[in-house]
Enzyme design. Structure first.
Site, PDB file in Angstrom:
ATOM      1  N   ASN A   5       0.833  -1.206   0.000  1.00 55.65           N
ATOM      2  CA  ASN A   5       0.000   0.000   0.000  1.00 55.65           C
ATOM      3  C   ASN A   5       0.865   1.253   0.000  1.00 55.65           C
ATOM      4  O   ASN A   5       2.029   1.219   0.387  1.00 55.65           O
ATOM      5  CB  ASN A   5      -0.933  -0.001   1.207  1.00 55.65           C
ATOM      6  CG  ASN A   5      -1.986  -1.089   1.100  1.00 55.65           C
ATOM      7  OD1 ASN A   5      -2.524  -1.352   0.027  1.00 55.65           O
ATOM      8  ND2 ASN A   5      -2.273  -1.741   2.205  1.00 55.65           N
ATOM      9  N   CYS A   6       0.242   2.350  -0.411  1.00 50.40           N
ATOM     10  CA  CYS A   6       0.874   3.663  -0.473  1.00 50.40           C
ATOM     11  C   CYS A   6       1.602   3.951   0.845  1.00 50.40           C
ATOM     12  O   CYS A   6       1.027   3.706   1.904  1.00 50.40           O
ATOM     13  CB  CYS A   6      -0.212   4.706  -0.737  1.00 50.40           C
ATOM     14  SG  CYS A   6       0.388   6.371  -0.895  1.00 50.40           S
ATOM     15  N   PRO A   7       2.827   4.405   0.797  1.00 53.75           N
ATOM     16  CA  PRO A   7       3.614   4.865  -0.356  1.00 53.75           C
ATOM     17  C   PRO A   7       4.587   3.814  -0.897  1.00 53.75           C
ATOM     18  O   PRO A   7       5.416   4.132  -1.727  1.00 53.75           O
ATOM     19  CB  PRO A   7       4.380   6.045   0.225  1.00 53.75           C
ATOM     20  CG  PRO A   7       4.710   5.589   1.626  1.00 53.75           C
ATOM     21  CD  PRO A   7       3.478   4.799   2.066  1.00 53.75           C
TER      22      PRO A   7
END
Length: 77
Positions: free
Chosen positions: A14-16
């Site tokens: 998941n981000c980042p």
């Protein structure tokens, strides 16, 4: 798709993390080389194109995958 274009599996991150890992991998490549990024993070459709613009890389192609997306990125200068 060129047969020798590497695929970088970023699924499940998941981000980042997809952008950070892509940045590191592309930094080790020569300008003009291409890399497929495969992600499942829904924000990648925003983050990867923005990363390419900010970093001087070229987004060649975007495609939907089952449960995610893949992006063909050409390493910039």
């Amino acid at each position: 798709m060129a047969e020798d274009t590497a695929i970088y599996d970023l699924k499940g991150l998941n981000c980042p993390l997809p952008v950070l890992k892509a940045k590191k991998r592309l930094a080790g490549m020569r300008p003009g080389n291409r890399l497929w990024l495969e992600t499942t993070d829904p924000l990648a459709v925003i983050d990867i194109p923005a990363f390419c613009v900010d970093s001087g890389h070229r987004l060649i192609e975007t495609a939907a995958l089952a449960g995610g997306h893949r992006f063909l990125v050409e390493r910039g200068e």
